[in-house]
Design an enzyme around this catalytic site. Structure first.
Site, PDB file in Angstrom:
ATOM      1  N   TYR A 154     -49.156  70.148 -31.194  1.00  0.00           N
ATOM      2  CA  TYR A 154     -48.970  70.756 -32.508  1.00  0.00           C
ATOM      3  C   TYR A 154     -49.994  71.854 -32.775  1.00  0.00           C
ATOM      4  CZ  TYR A 154     -46.163  66.523 -32.973  1.00  0.00           C
ATOM      5  OH  TYR A 154     -45.260  65.513 -32.767  1.00  0.00           O
ATOM      6  N   ARG A 155     -51.223  71.650 -32.388  1.00  0.00           N
ATOM      7  CA  ARG A 155     -52.249  72.692 -32.581  1.00  0.00           C
ATOM      8  C   ARG A 155     -51.926  73.920 -31.731  1.00  0.00           C
ATOM      9  NH1 ARG A 155     -53.851  71.210 -37.405  1.00  0.00           N
ATOM     10  NH2 ARG A 155     -55.399  69.557 -37.435  1.00  0.00           N
TER      11      ARG A 155
END
Length: 186
Positions: A154-155
């Site tokens: 996600y990052r």
């Protein structure tokens, strides 16, 4: 063999739901007793506007699933999202813009033996490629120092914190709610 990432029709998705729920249960380490209830819920998801489902297929085996739909005030998760925002600083102008147009990444899971091969990234990219909203939102269990494949993924996709350490009713684990503007440009 190469893993194929493909969009599913609503009918294909509905037929595959038992297999997809099995992947979810294994990936999340949930009690298999929830299987029948999750199958019913997942099959009902196709009715939501913007529903999109992706499968990762390795030969004859489905090894991953991702799906989502447009956020809606009618959904339980939207009410939890609003509550998370109210508990962590209130509904700011930016947060209201998020609430007005978001695509909920409802589920993204890769079979445990297949994780770490880029399958989740490929599914997420395809899921968000044509998402019909200004934002993408998801939630994920909190882990110390964000040290797992999910947070890393996600990052890397540019998801930022919307709310942290949020407690859903019925789950004792804290969750992070993450979001990123759309369109996706990787």
């Amino acid at each position: 063999m190469t893993v194929e990432i493909r969009r599913l029709t609503a009918g294909e998705y509905s037929l595959l739901v038992p297999t997809l729920v099995d992947i979810y249960i294994a990936a999340m380490e949930y009690n298999p007793a929830i299987r029948d209830q999750r199958i019913r819920v997942w099959r009902g998801e196709v009715a939501w506007p913007g529903f999109t489902a992706i499968a990762a297929v390795d030969g004859d085996d489905v090894v991953g699933v991702a799906y989502g739909f447009l956020g809606s005030r009618d959904r339980w998760w939207d009410r939890q999202l609003v509550r998370s925002m109210e508990e962590s600083g209130g509904i700011t102008h930016e947060r209201q813009q998020i609430l007005d147009s978001y695509f909920e990444v409802a589920e993204i899971h890769v079979a445990p033996g297949q994780q770490g091969r880029g399958i989740g990234a490929a599914m997420l990219a395809e899921l968000l490629r044509q998402a019909p909203a200004a934002w993408a939102l998801l939630s994920t269990p909190e882990v110390k120092d964000e040290a797992n494949h999910a947070f890393s993924l996600y990052r890397r996709f540019g998801f930022v914190d919307v709310a942290r350490r949020f407690l859903y009713p019925g789950d004792q684990r804290p969750f992070a709610i993450l979001g990123r503007p759309l369109p996706l440009e990787l």
